[in-house]
Structure formats: structure tokens, C-alpha cells
Design a protein around this motif. Structure first.
Motif, PDB file in Angstrom:
ATOM      1  N   UNK A  58      -6.023  -3.686  -8.888  1.00 49.14           N
ATOM      2  CA  UNK A  58      -4.741  -3.850  -9.581  1.00 49.14           C
ATOM      3  C   UNK A  58      -4.372  -5.326  -9.673  1.00 49.14           C
ATOM      4  N   UNK A  59      -4.469  -6.037  -8.548  1.00 51.59           N
ATOM      5  CA  UNK A  59      -4.115  -7.458  -8.542  1.00 51.59           C
ATOM      6  C   UNK A  59      -5.016  -8.247  -9.487  1.00 51.59           C
ATOM      7  N   UNK A  60      -6.301  -7.966  -9.466  1.00 51.22           N
ATOM      8  CA  UNK A  60      -7.235  -8.678 -10.344  1.00 51.22           C
ATOM      9  C   UNK A  60      -6.922  -8.382 -11.806  1.00 51.22           C
ATOM     10  N   UNK A  61      -6.615  -7.122 -12.119  1.00 52.05           N
ATOM     11  CA  UNK A  61      -6.283  -6.767 -13.495  1.00 52.05           C
ATOM     12  C   UNK A  61      -5.035  -7.517 -13.958  1.00 52.05           C
ATOM     13  N   UNK A  62      -4.017  -7.543 -13.103  1.00 51.49           N
ATOM     14  CA  UNK A  62      -2.777  -8.240 -13.467  1.00 51.49           C
ATOM     15  C   UNK A  62      -3.000  -9.742 -13.601  1.00 51.49           C
ATOM     16  N   UNK A  63      -3.860 -10.298 -12.779  1.00 52.73           N
ATOM     17  CA  UNK A  63      -4.193 -11.719 -12.900  1.00 52.73           C
ATOM     18  C   UNK A  63      -4.881 -12.002 -14.237  1.00 52.73           C
ATOM     19  N   UNK A  64      -5.775 -11.109 -14.622  1.00 57.34           N
ATOM     20  CA  UNK A  64      -6.573 -11.318 -15.823  1.00 57.34           C
ATOM     21  C   UNK A  64      -5.904 -10.817 -17.108  1.00 57.34           C
ATOM     22  N   UNK A  65      -4.802 -10.067 -16.970  1.00 57.01           N
ATOM     23  CA  UNK A  65      -4.075  -9.517 -18.124  1.00 57.01           C
ATOM     24  C   UNK A  65      -2.576  -9.741 -17.943  1.00 57.01           C
ATOM     25  N   UNK A  66      -2.123 -10.979 -18.103  1.00 53.29           N
ATOM     26  CA  UNK A  66      -0.692 -11.258 -17.942  1.00 53.29           C
ATOM     27  C   UNK A  66       0.147 -10.399 -18.889  1.00 53.29           C
ATOM     28  N   UNK A  67       1.271  -9.941 -18.391  1.00 54.01           N
ATOM     29  CA  UNK A  67       2.165  -9.138 -19.224  1.00 54.01           C
ATOM     30  C   UNK A  67       1.762  -7.680 -19.321  1.00 54.01           C
ATOM     31  N   UNK A  68       0.891  -7.216 -18.420  1.00 54.35           N
ATOM     32  CA  UNK A  68       0.482  -5.811 -18.438  1.00 54.35           C
ATOM     33  C   UNK A  68       1.634  -4.927 -17.965  1.00 54.35           C
TER      34      UNK A  68
ATOM     35  N   UNK B  50       5.395  -7.989  -1.900  1.00 56.72           N
ATOM     36  CA  UNK B  50       5.684  -9.308  -2.444  1.00 56.72           C
ATOM     37  C   UNK B  50       4.545  -9.901  -3.259  1.00 56.72           C
ATOM     38  N   UNK B  51       3.615  -9.041  -3.712  1.00 59.41           N
ATOM     39  CA  UNK B  51       2.452  -9.517  -4.456  1.00 59.41           C
ATOM     40  C   UNK B  51       2.632  -9.440  -5.969  1.00 59.41           C
ATOM     41  N   UNK B  52       3.555  -8.590  -6.425  1.00 61.28           N
ATOM     42  CA  UNK B  52       3.858  -8.514  -7.851  1.00 61.28           C
ATOM     43  C   UNK B  52       5.367  -8.411  -8.034  1.00 61.28           C
ATOM     44  N   UNK B  53       5.815  -8.692  -9.252  1.00 56.97           N
ATOM     45  CA  UNK B  53       7.209  -8.480  -9.634  1.00 56.97           C
ATOM     46  C   UNK B  53       7.235  -7.737 -10.959  1.00 56.97           C
ATOM     47  N   UNK B  54       8.303  -6.997 -11.152  1.00 54.01           N
ATOM     48  CA  UNK B  54       8.542  -6.327 -12.436  1.00 54.01           C
ATOM     49  C   UNK B  54       9.531  -7.177 -13.213  1.00 54.01           C
ATOM     50  N   UNK B  55       9.203  -7.407 -14.478  1.00 54.67           N
ATOM     51  CA  UNK B  55      10.070  -8.200 -15.346  1.00 54.67           C
ATOM     52  C   UNK B  55      10.452  -7.363 -16.562  1.00 54.67           C
ATOM     53  N   UNK B  56      11.626  -7.587 -17.123  1.00 58.26           N
ATOM     54  CA  UNK B  56      12.018  -6.822 -18.307  1.00 58.26           C
ATOM     55  C   UNK B  56      11.010  -7.038 -19.443  1.00 58.26           C
ATOM     56  N   UNK B  57      10.738  -5.964 -20.152  1.00 60.27           N
ATOM     57  CA  UNK B  57       9.853  -6.039 -21.311  1.00 60.27           C
ATOM     58  C   UNK B  57      10.719  -6.313 -22.540  1.00 60.27           C
TER      59      UNK B  57
END
Length: 158
Positions: free
Chosen positions: A47-57, A84-91
Motif C-alpha cells: 500500500x505504501x509503495x503504491x501510494x508513493x508511486x501513484x500520488x493522489x490515489x 501516521x504513515x498516510x493522510x486523507x485529503x479532500x478530493x
């Protein structure tokens, strides 16, 4: 070892058994190494690698990539957020969903775990997948995955 070639045919049940048992053993070995060195398991690293490689997923993007349900994916994202490894941001284009982003800690963890992941895979399967037989195995699995994904086979409904 269950897989056997018989004449021109392939023992598909044996192939399936070998494929699944190899995947399970590799996944377990990677879990052990990642947990020992980084305090995470393979699914969290992926999951972390995917999010690193696909910003805005979005959660739905992760669910589609890993062929798991959206609910399970959302719960996994909740656990990563709690650490504390990811955050959710408004789309900005869809208020019903959030965009997921790595924190600095999540990015550092993904990068450190990537080295462990790659080194462990190389140690476990590097010698087995060398030469033309390895290239053929990689092509066959890639083709199988492409067909399954194209035809949406094995995609969860929820």
C-alpha cells in the motif's frame, strides 16, 4: 511440487497448486522480514509503495490494484493513517472520496522497506528466475495477470 508437464498438456491443477503455494511462502517470508526490520507486513508495504508511486490515489484505486474489496481497503488505509504513515485529503473533483498521501514518515518507511523487500526477493527467488526460463515465467505470469484484469476476473464486488 505438484506441477507436471504431460506431453503437450499442462497439469493445470498442479500448476495452480504450485503457484499458490509459492505465493503463500514468498508472502510469509516477506512478512517476517519486513516485520522484523520495519514493523510492517507485506500488505502494508505494498500500500505504501503504491501510494508513493501513484500520488493522489484513492481507496478505490488501491482496491482495484490489489483486487480486494473497497471496505477492506478503507480499513487498511485507516490503520496506516492511525500509524501516521498516510493522510486523507479532500478530493477536489469528487467530495465523496478522499485522496491518500504519504506522510514524511510513510515515505521514509516505504523507501527503507523497499530495500528490504527487494533484497529478500532476490535472495529467495533470484537464482531460480535467471536466464530464459525466468524470462518465460515472468512473461507467462504477466500475460495471465493482464488477461484476468482485462476481463475483470476475480475482482471483488464490494
Amino acid at each position: 511440487m505438484a506441477y507436471k508437464l504431460s506431453g503437450d498438456g499442462v497439469d493445470l491443477p498442479g500448476f495452480f497448486s504450485d503457484l499458490v503455494r509459492c505465493e503463500t511462502r514468498l508472502y510469509n517470508a516477506l512478512n517476517d522480514r519486513l516485520r522484523e526490520r520495519h514493523g510492517i507486513v507485506t500488505s502494508q508495504f505494498e500500500f505504501l509503495r503504491y501510494l508513493r508511486d501513484h500520488p493522489g490515489a484513492r481507496v478505490a484505486d488501491l482496491a482495484a490494484e490489489f483486487a480486494i474489496g473497497v471496505g477492506a481497503t478503507s480499513k487498511s488505509a485507516d490503520r496506516l493513517e492511525k500509524q501516521g504513515w498516510i493522510v486523507r485529503q479532500p478530493n477536489p473533483s469528487d467530495r465523496r472520496s478522499s485522496l491518500l498521501a504519504l506522510t514524511d514518515d510513510g515515505s521514509q518507511l516505504a523507501d527503507a522497506a523497499e530495500e528490504t523487500f527487494t533484497d529478500t526477493l532476490a535472495a529467495l527467488i533470484g537464482d531460480t528466475l535467471d536466464g530464459s526460463s525466468g524470462a518465460a515465467a515472468v512473461r507467462a505470469l504477466s500475460k495471465l495477470r493482464s488477461v484476468l484484469e482485462r476481463d475483470q476476473i476475480g475482482t471483488p464486488t464490494g
